[in-house]
Motif scaffolding. Sequence first.
Motif, PDB file in Angstrom:
ATOM      1  N   THR A 113      13.823  12.289  46.950  1.00 35.30           N
ATOM      2  CA  THR A 113      13.257  11.397  47.962  1.00 35.30           C
ATOM      3  C   THR A 113      12.453  10.298  47.265  1.00 35.30           C
ATOM      4  OG1 THR A 113      13.077  13.231  49.516  1.00 35.30           O
ATOM      5  CG2 THR A 113      11.779  11.255  49.994  1.00 35.30           C
ATOM      6  N   PRO A 114      12.818   9.033  47.477  1.00 33.04           N
ATOM      7  CA  PRO A 114      12.137   7.946  46.766  1.00 33.04           C
ATOM      8  C   PRO A 114      10.717   7.711  47.288  1.00 33.04           C
ATOM      9  CG  PRO A 114      13.767   7.055  48.284  1.00 33.04           C
ATOM     10  CD  PRO A 114      13.912   8.540  48.335  1.00 33.04           C
ATOM     11  N   THR A 115       9.871   7.209  46.401  1.00 31.67           N
ATOM     12  CA  THR A 115       8.518   6.810  46.789  1.00 31.67           C
ATOM     13  C   THR A 115       8.581   5.605  47.722  1.00 31.67           C
ATOM     14  OG1 THR A 115       8.004   7.338  44.485  1.00 31.67           O
ATOM     15  CG2 THR A 115       6.225   6.418  45.800  1.00 31.67           C
ATOM     16  N   LYS A 116       9.557   4.727  47.445  1.00 32.04           N
ATOM     17  CA  LYS A 116       9.751   3.514  48.248  1.00 32.04           C
ATOM     18  C   LYS A 116      11.238   3.258  48.344  1.00 32.04           C
ATOM     19  CE  LYS A 116       9.741  -0.614  46.381  1.00 32.04           C
ATOM     20  NZ  LYS A 116       9.436  -1.917  45.768  1.00 32.04           N
ATOM     21  N   ALA A 117      11.710   2.863  49.532  1.00 30.64           N
ATOM     22  CA  ALA A 117      13.129   2.522  49.702  1.00 30.64           C
ATOM     23  C   ALA A 117      13.223   1.335  50.660  1.00 30.64           C
ATOM     24  CB  ALA A 117      13.910   3.713  50.250  1.00 30.64           C
ATOM     25  N   VAL A 118      13.619   0.194  50.114  1.00 32.28           N
ATOM     26  CA  VAL A 118      13.661  -1.053  50.892  1.00 32.28           C
ATOM     27  C   VAL A 118      15.073  -1.612  50.869  1.00 32.28           C
ATOM     28  CG1 VAL A 118      12.795  -3.430  51.036  1.00 32.28           C
ATOM     29  CG2 VAL A 118      11.227  -1.568  50.447  1.00 32.28           C
ATOM     30  N   CYS A 119      15.500  -2.144  51.994  1.00 28.95           N
ATOM     31  CA  CYS A 119      16.798  -2.811  52.113  1.00 28.95           C
ATOM     32  C   CYS A 119      16.551  -4.293  52.382  1.00 28.95           C
ATOM     33  CB  CYS A 119      17.584  -2.176  53.251  1.00 28.95           C
ATOM     34  SG  CYS A 119      19.081  -3.049  53.716  1.00 28.95           S
ATOM     35  N   ASN A 120      17.087  -5.158  51.518  1.00 26.55           N
ATOM     36  CA  ASN A 120      16.972  -6.611  51.700  1.00 26.55           C
ATOM     37  C   ASN A 120      18.354  -7.174  52.040  1.00 26.55           C
ATOM     38  OD1 ASN A 120      14.174  -6.705  50.874  1.00 26.55           O
ATOM     39  ND2 ASN A 120      14.882  -6.380  48.787  1.00 26.55           N
ATOM     40  N   ILE A 121      18.447  -7.861  53.159  1.00 29.22           N
ATOM     41  CA  ILE A 121      19.733  -8.376  53.622  1.00 29.22           C
ATOM     42  C   ILE A 121      19.766  -9.894  53.503  1.00 29.22           C
ATOM     43  CG2 ILE A 121      21.281  -8.612  55.612  1.00 29.22           C
ATOM     44  CD1 ILE A 121      20.244  -5.925  56.617  1.00 29.22           C
ATOM     45  N   VAL A 122      20.783 -10.387  52.794  1.00 32.51           N
ATOM     46  CA  VAL A 122      21.069 -11.818  52.769  1.00 32.51           C
ATOM     47  C   VAL A 122      22.263 -12.021  53.699  1.00 32.51           C
ATOM     48  CG1 VAL A 122      21.615 -13.827  51.355  1.00 32.51           C
ATOM     49  CG2 VAL A 122      20.310 -11.926  50.372  1.00 32.51           C
ATOM     50  N   ASN A 123      22.034 -12.684  54.812  1.00 33.45           N
ATOM     51  CA  ASN A 123      23.008 -12.747  55.904  1.00 33.45           C
ATOM     52  C   ASN A 123      24.413 -13.112  55.426  1.00 33.45           C
ATOM     53  OD1 ASN A 123      23.378 -12.411  58.715  1.00 33.45           O
ATOM     54  ND2 ASN A 123      23.500 -14.630  58.984  1.00 33.45           N
ATOM     55  N   ASN A 124      25.362 -12.207  55.712  1.00 32.61           N
ATOM     56  CA  ASN A 124      26.793 -12.402  55.393  1.00 32.61           C
ATOM     57  C   ASN A 124      27.087 -12.576  53.910  1.00 32.61           C
ATOM     58  OD1 ASN A 124      27.609 -12.273  58.120  1.00 32.61           O
ATOM     59  ND2 ASN A 124      27.014 -14.420  58.421  1.00 32.61           N
ATOM     60  N   ARG A 125      26.112 -12.202  53.047  1.00 34.46           N
ATOM     61  CA  ARG A 125      26.360 -12.356  51.609  1.00 34.46           C
ATOM     62  C   ARG A 125      26.220 -11.056  50.822  1.00 34.46           C
ATOM     63  NH1 ARG A 125      22.719 -16.534  49.014  1.00 34.46           N
ATOM     64  NH2 ARG A 125      23.593 -15.552  47.158  1.00 34.46           N
ATOM     65  N   THR A 126      25.082 -10.424  50.938  1.00 34.46           N
ATOM     66  CA  THR A 126      24.868  -9.220  50.123  1.00 34.46           C
ATOM     67  C   THR A 126      23.749  -8.370  50.719  1.00 34.46           C
ATOM     68  OG1 THR A 126      24.505  -8.443  47.855  1.00 34.46           O
ATOM     69  CG2 THR A 126      23.146 -10.243  48.578  1.00 34.46           C
ATOM     70  N   VAL A 127      23.770  -7.085  50.374  1.00 33.95           N
ATOM     71  CA  VAL A 127      22.656  -6.204  50.710  1.00 33.95           C
ATOM     72  C   VAL A 127      22.103  -5.656  49.401  1.00 33.95           C
ATOM     73  CG1 VAL A 127      24.207  -4.240  51.134  1.00 33.95           C
ATOM     74  CG2 VAL A 127      21.899  -4.184  52.037  1.00 33.95           C
ATOM     75  N   HIS A 128      20.777  -5.697  49.274  1.00 30.53           N
ATOM     76  CA  HIS A 128      20.080  -5.316  48.044  1.00 30.53           C
ATOM     77  C   HIS A 128      19.167  -4.146  48.360  1.00 30.53           C
ATOM     78  CE1 HIS A 128      16.266  -6.210  45.539  1.00 30.53           C
ATOM     79  NE2 HIS A 128      17.053  -5.448  44.813  1.00 30.53           N
ATOM     80  N   PHE A 129      19.403  -3.015  47.715  1.00 26.10           N
ATOM     81  CA  PHE A 129      18.544  -1.841  47.890  1.00 26.10           C
ATOM     82  C   PHE A 129      17.565  -1.786  46.720  1.00 26.10           C
ATOM     83  CE2 PHE A 129      22.496  -0.741  50.090  1.00 26.10           C
ATOM     84  CZ  PHE A 129      22.000  -0.412  51.352  1.00 26.10           C
ATOM     85  N   ASP A 130      16.297  -1.604  47.057  1.00 24.83           N
ATOM     86  CA  ASP A 130      15.231  -1.585  46.051  1.00 24.83           C
ATOM     87  C   ASP A 130      14.476  -0.264  46.205  1.00 24.83           C
ATOM     88  OD1 ASP A 130      13.297  -2.155  44.213  1.00 24.83           O
ATOM     89  OD2 ASP A 130      12.366  -3.789  45.334  1.00 24.83           O
ATOM     90  N   LEU A 131      14.662   0.643  45.226  1.00 27.70           N
ATOM     91  CA  LEU A 131      14.081   1.977  45.316  1.00 27.70           C
ATOM     92  C   LEU A 131      13.102   2.227  44.180  1.00 27.70           C
ATOM     93  CD1 LEU A 131      16.464   2.358  47.288  1.00 27.70           C
ATOM     94  CD2 LEU A 131      16.813   4.626  46.312  1.00 27.70           C
ATOM     95  N   LEU A 132      12.067   2.989  44.477  1.00 26.49           N
ATOM     96  CA  LEU A 132      11.141   3.468  43.457  1.00 26.49           C
ATOM     97  C   LEU A 132      11.162   4.982  43.510  1.00 26.49           C
ATOM     98  CD1 LEU A 132       9.069   2.456  41.335  1.00 26.49           C
ATOM     99  CD2 LEU A 132       7.304   2.748  43.079  1.00 26.49           C
ATOM    100  N   LEU A 133      11.576   5.625  42.407  1.00 26.29           N
ATOM    101  CA  LEU A 133      11.663   7.072  42.328  1.00 26.29           C
ATOM    102  C   LEU A 133      10.622   7.541  41.318  1.00 26.29           C
ATOM    103  CD1 LEU A 133      15.328   6.368  41.892  1.00 26.29           C
ATOM    104  CD2 LEU A 133      14.743   7.961  43.692  1.00 26.29           C
TER     105      LEU A 133
END
Length: 280
Positions: free
Chosen positions: A247-267
């Motif tokens: 289970t990550p300390t932090k889990a963020v999803c950043n969406i660039v509309n119709n281009r890419t999805v970026h997951f940013d996790l801190l474990l």
Amino acid sequence: MKFRAKIVDLACLNHFTRVSNMIAKLAKTCTLRISPEKLNFILCDKLASGGVSMWCELEQENFFSEFQMEGISEENNEIYLELTSENLSRALKTAQNARALKIKLTNKHFPCLTVSVELLSSSSSSRIVVHDIPIKVIPRRLWKDLQEPSIPDCDVSICLPALKMMKSVVEKMRNISSQLVIEANLKGELNLKIETELVCVTTHFKDLENPLLPSDSVSQNRHPEDMAKVHIDIKKLLQFLAGQQVTPTKAVCNIVNNRTVHFDLLLEDVSLQYFIPALY
């Protein structure tokens, strides 16, 4: 080039093993970047051609009791190695409850990352298990393609719900469609959606946190209810979710509309960035 490192703390060893297992699930082959302060596991399939991209970073001092390295030169004090992720993961699985683990760059008719595991036997004497992992040394001219990916300005940033729950939902959706729409807004709403000619299924997550973005972010002028969305390959999302064993300390999803999805996790003290490009 020289590299040798040692782990003696059991908690550090188990954590490093978990990181290695995660990388093996995310990438068949990867690049290991060794620098004086950090280790990075890198996957740089070209986003433009539909490949995912990964950047995993850990501070060596949080894991290793000894760490020595010399890069190709004083100005370029780094080493880049290509290896099969599963080989490293398999070698580290033998290190559970080990007394010590040593990793060393060697040349045994071919370049190797040699993993030596010191195990306690029943008679209190130790035995050494050695794994020679074949590697390719990546030349300096190719390093430019293996740098930390630049993070694009996102339209929406949102904290993810429990990843195990997400994985369970996406596994069921995979039985219906090979594509998935991930969409979110600035009101803490995240939807996972599949559509076929016969059915449309949407899973809604509400009351999620939206991390604060820089004041010059493109999302500042966005209406809070407007959804940013990306069509992605459902298998790539499932591969990312299956790789998360802790289970990550932090889990963020950043969406660039119709281009890419970026997951940013801190474990704990390991950071993971994972990019999945839009299908269209």
